[in-house]
Every structure is written in structure tokens, then in C-alpha cells.
Design a protein around this motif. Structure first.
Motif, PDB file in Angstrom:
ATOM      1  N   ARG A   1       0.871  -1.027  -0.005  1.00  0.00           N
ATOM      2  CA  ARG A   1       0.110  -0.004  -0.073  1.00  0.00           C
ATOM      3  C   ARG A   1       0.752   1.298   0.014  1.00  0.00           C
ATOM      4  O   ARG A   1       0.683   2.365  -0.661  1.00  0.00           O
ATOM      5  CB  ARG A   1      -1.017  -0.057   1.172  1.00  0.00           C
ATOM      6  N   GLN A   2       1.809   1.161   0.775  1.00  0.00           N
ATOM      7  CA  GLN A   2       2.850   2.480   0.872  1.00  0.00           C
ATOM      8  C   GLN A   2       3.414   2.719  -0.608  1.00  0.00           C
ATOM      9  O   GLN A   2       3.592   3.734  -1.015  1.00  0.00           O
ATOM     10  CB  GLN A   2       3.930   2.155   1.952  1.00  0.00           C
ATOM     11  N   ALA A   3       3.978   1.534  -1.132  1.00  0.00           N
ATOM     12  CA  ALA A   3       4.686   1.759  -2.228  1.00  0.00           C
ATOM     13  C   ALA A   3       3.658   2.250  -3.477  1.00  0.00           C
ATOM     14  O   ALA A   3       4.111   3.039  -4.232  1.00  0.00           O
ATOM     15  CB  ALA A   3       5.265   0.346  -2.895  1.00  0.00           C
ATOM     16  N   ALA A   4       2.207   1.613  -3.477  1.00  0.00           N
ATOM     17  CA  ALA A   4       1.283   2.205  -4.402  1.00  0.00           C
ATOM     18  C   ALA A   4       1.053   3.638  -4.137  1.00  0.00           C
ATOM     19  O   ALA A   4       0.930   4.541  -5.078  1.00  0.00           O
ATOM     20  CB  ALA A   4       0.044   1.478  -4.372  1.00  0.00           C
ATOM     21  N   THR A   5       0.999   4.229  -2.941  1.00  0.00           N
ATOM     22  CA  THR A   5       0.829   5.585  -2.529  1.00  0.00           C
ATOM     23  C   THR A   5       1.860   6.359  -3.041  1.00  0.00           C
ATOM     24  O   THR A   5       1.718   7.497  -3.695  1.00  0.00           O
ATOM     25  CB  THR A   5       0.700   6.001  -1.100  1.00  0.00           C
ATOM     26  N   LEU A   6       3.271   5.780  -3.009  1.00  0.00           N
ATOM     27  CA  LEU A   6       4.530   6.585  -3.445  1.00  0.00           C
ATOM     28  C   LEU A   6       4.362   6.978  -4.960  1.00  0.00           C
ATOM     29  O   LEU A   6       4.708   7.824  -5.446  1.00  0.00           O
ATOM     30  CB  LEU A   6       5.700   6.167  -2.830  1.00  0.00           C
ATOM     31  N   LEU A   7       4.126   5.677  -5.555  1.00  0.00           N
ATOM     32  CA  LEU A   7       3.970   5.729  -7.293  1.00  0.00           C
ATOM     33  C   LEU A   7       2.960   6.836  -7.679  1.00  0.00           C
ATOM     34  O   LEU A   7       3.100   7.321  -8.465  1.00  0.00           O
ATOM     35  CB  LEU A   7       3.686   4.248  -7.624  1.00  0.00           C
ATOM     36  N   LYS A   8       1.761   6.964  -6.916  1.00  0.00           N
ATOM     37  CA  LYS A   8       0.823   7.784  -7.233  1.00  0.00           C
ATOM     38  C   LYS A   8       1.283   9.356  -7.264  1.00  0.00           C
ATOM     39  O   LYS A   8       1.244  10.079  -7.951  1.00  0.00           O
ATOM     40  CB  LYS A   8      -0.462   7.852  -6.302  1.00  0.00           C
ATOM     41  N   TYR A   9       1.843   9.672  -5.996  1.00  0.00           N
ATOM     42  CA  TYR A   9       2.386  10.859  -5.723  1.00  0.00           C
ATOM     43  C   TYR A   9       3.521  11.063  -6.736  1.00  0.00           C
ATOM     44  O   TYR A   9       3.693  12.206  -7.465  1.00  0.00           O
ATOM     45  CB  TYR A   9       3.174  10.925  -4.392  1.00  0.00           C
ATOM     46  N   ALA A  10       4.354  10.093  -7.255  1.00  0.00           N
ATOM     47  CA  ALA A  10       5.335  10.168  -8.243  1.00  0.00           C
ATOM     48  C   ALA A  10       4.854  10.609  -9.481  1.00  0.00           C
ATOM     49  O   ALA A  10       5.408  11.513 -10.393  1.00  0.00           O
ATOM     50  CB  ALA A  10       6.159   8.928  -8.639  1.00  0.00           C
TER      51      ALA A  10
ATOM     52  N   ALA B   1       9.909  12.839  -8.303  1.00  0.00           N
ATOM     53  CA  ALA B   1       9.291  11.608  -8.910  1.00  0.00           C
ATOM     54  C   ALA B   1      10.221  10.452  -8.896  1.00  0.00           C
ATOM     55  O   ALA B   1       9.813   9.271  -8.577  1.00  0.00           O
ATOM     56  CB  ALA B   1       8.797  11.758 -10.230  1.00  0.00           C
ATOM     57  N   ALA B   2      11.564  10.595  -9.184  1.00  0.00           N
ATOM     58  CA  ALA B   2      12.483   9.526  -9.347  1.00  0.00           C
ATOM     59  C   ALA B   2      12.900   8.912  -8.178  1.00  0.00           C
ATOM     60  O   ALA B   2      12.622   7.942  -7.640  1.00  0.00           O
ATOM     61  CB  ALA B   2      13.821   9.882  -9.857  1.00  0.00           C
ATOM     62  N   GLY B   3      12.930   9.986  -6.906  1.00  0.00           N
ATOM     63  CA  GLY B   3      13.205   9.443  -5.332  1.00  0.00           C
ATOM     64  C   GLY B   3      12.052   8.742  -4.919  1.00  0.00           C
ATOM     65  O   GLY B   3      12.280   7.856  -4.146  1.00  0.00           O
ATOM     66  N   LEU B   4      10.621   9.366  -5.258  1.00  0.00           N
ATOM     67  CA  LEU B   4       9.469   8.342  -4.977  1.00  0.00           C
ATOM     68  C   LEU B   4       9.421   7.167  -5.448  1.00  0.00           C
ATOM     69  O   LEU B   4       9.311   6.265  -4.929  1.00  0.00           O
ATOM     70  CB  LEU B   4       8.288   9.441  -5.326  1.00  0.00           C
ATOM     71  N   VAL B   5       9.753   7.145  -6.768  1.00  0.00           N
ATOM     72  CA  VAL B   5       9.634   5.726  -7.586  1.00  0.00           C
ATOM     73  C   VAL B   5      10.871   4.909  -6.696  1.00  0.00           C
ATOM     74  O   VAL B   5      10.581   3.581  -6.466  1.00  0.00           O
ATOM     75  CB  VAL B   5      10.221   5.876  -8.746  1.00  0.00           C
ATOM     76  N   GLU B   6      12.304   5.212  -6.455  1.00  0.00           N
ATOM     77  CA  GLU B   6      13.105   4.519  -5.880  1.00  0.00           C
ATOM     78  C   GLU B   6      12.666   4.010  -4.603  1.00  0.00           C
ATOM     79  O   GLU B   6      12.786   2.849  -4.099  1.00  0.00           O
ATOM     80  CB  GLU B   6      14.389   5.378  -5.435  1.00  0.00           C
ATOM     81  N   LYS B   7      12.082   5.013  -3.699  1.00  0.00           N
ATOM     82  CA  LYS B   7      11.568   4.464  -2.330  1.00  0.00           C
ATOM     83  C   LYS B   7      10.274   3.525  -2.491  1.00  0.00           C
ATOM     84  O   LYS B   7      10.435   2.606  -1.783  1.00  0.00           O
ATOM     85  CB  LYS B   7      10.928   5.599  -1.693  1.00  0.00           C
ATOM     86  N   ALA B   8       9.550   3.541  -3.593  1.00  0.00           N
ATOM     87  CA  ALA B   8       8.540   2.616  -3.716  1.00  0.00           C
ATOM     88  C   ALA B   8       9.312   1.334  -4.089  1.00  0.00           C
ATOM     89  O   ALA B   8       8.532   0.217  -3.599  1.00  0.00           O
ATOM     90  CB  ALA B   8       7.740   3.296  -4.725  1.00  0.00           C
ATOM     91  N   ALA B   9      10.162   1.144  -4.868  1.00  0.00           N
ATOM     92  CA  ALA B   9      10.795   0.078  -4.896  1.00  0.00           C
ATOM     93  C   ALA B   9      11.417  -0.601  -4.036  1.00  0.00           C
ATOM     94  O   ALA B   9      11.278  -1.927  -3.848  1.00  0.00           O
ATOM     95  CB  ALA B   9      12.178   0.207  -6.343  1.00  0.00           C
ATOM     96  N   ASP B  10      11.984   0.197  -3.041  1.00  0.00           N
ATOM     97  CA  ASP B  10      12.420  -0.370  -1.753  1.00  0.00           C
ATOM     98  C   ASP B  10      11.469  -0.882  -0.929  1.00  0.00           C
ATOM     99  O   ASP B  10      11.581  -2.053  -0.480  1.00  0.00           O
ATOM    100  CB  ASP B  10      13.288   0.748  -0.852  1.00  0.00           C
ATOM    101  N   LEU B  11      10.308  -0.366  -1.022  1.00  0.00           N
ATOM    102  CA  LEU B  11       9.284  -0.980  -0.446  1.00  0.00           C
ATOM    103  C   LEU B  11       8.622  -2.252  -0.651  1.00  0.00           C
ATOM    104  O   LEU B  11       8.218  -3.130   0.022  1.00  0.00           O
ATOM    105  CB  LEU B  11       8.029   0.050  -0.066  1.00  0.00           C
ATOM    106  N   LYS B  12       8.543  -2.237  -1.783  1.00  0.00           N
ATOM    107  CA  LYS B  12       8.246  -3.466  -2.672  1.00  0.00           C
ATOM    108  C   LYS B  12       8.956  -4.770  -2.381  1.00  0.00           C
ATOM    109  O   LYS B  12       8.762  -5.824  -2.159  1.00  0.00           O
ATOM    110  CB  LYS B  12       8.058  -3.196  -4.083  1.00  0.00           C
TER     111      LYS B  12
END
Length: 84
Positions: free
Chosen positions: A9-18, A27-38
Motif C-alpha cells: 500500500r505504501q509503495a502504491a501511494t508513493l507511485l501515485k505521488y510520483a 518523482a525519481a526519488g519516490l519511485v526509488e523508495k516505492a521499489a525499496d518498499l516492494k
């Protein structure tokens, strides 16, 4: 420790923000953090690294040389008045 659903859920939220931000670096930072969470979501939980709650040990009473179990420490014996 958080579960797999939480991380997803947290990763999906970050991708929406990205997708919503205009700054490509953000956006790149948010995508990177989403990948870490996944990645965390897919990692198996290791019971060896799960924190264990322990009962605290009472502090040593330095005045009387007592340690947690009530025994007299060596330090207090060496300072027990026998000078010289």
C-alpha cells in the motif's frame, strides 16, 4: 514488523505521488523508495532479526556494590575500608 500488505500500500501511494509531481528528481526519488518498499514486502520475515522484548535488568547499586542478582561485586570488596 509491518506486513506485506502495508508495504505494498505504501509503495502504491508513493507511485501515485510520483505521477502527480512536476519535479522529475522528486518523482525519481519516490519511485526509488516505492521499489525499496516492494522489495521489503517480498522479503521473508526472518525471526532471528525480529526484536525480542526483554525484561530490564535493575541497575547495579554502586554505593553498596550490589549487582542485579543481589550479589556483592568484586569492585565493592576491593574498596571495603581496608586501606594500606
Amino acid at each position: 514488523m509491518a506486513g506485506q500488505e502495508y508495504f505494498n500500500r505504501q509503495a502504491a501511494t508513493l507511485l501515485k505521488y510520483a505521477k502527480a509531481v512536476a519535479d522529475p528528481e522528486v518523482a525519481a526519488g519516490l519511485v526509488e523508495k516505492a521499489a525499496d518498499l516492494k522489495e521489503q514486502a517480498e522479503r521473508p520475515r526472518d525471526l532471528a532479526t525480529t526484536p525480542v522484548t526483554r525484561r530490564p535488568t535493575p541497575p547495579a547499586d554502586s554505593r553498596f556494590g550490589l549487582v542485579g542478582n543481589g550479589a556483592v561485586s568484586d569492585r565493592s570488596r576491593s574498596h571495603s575500608g581496608g586501606r594500606g
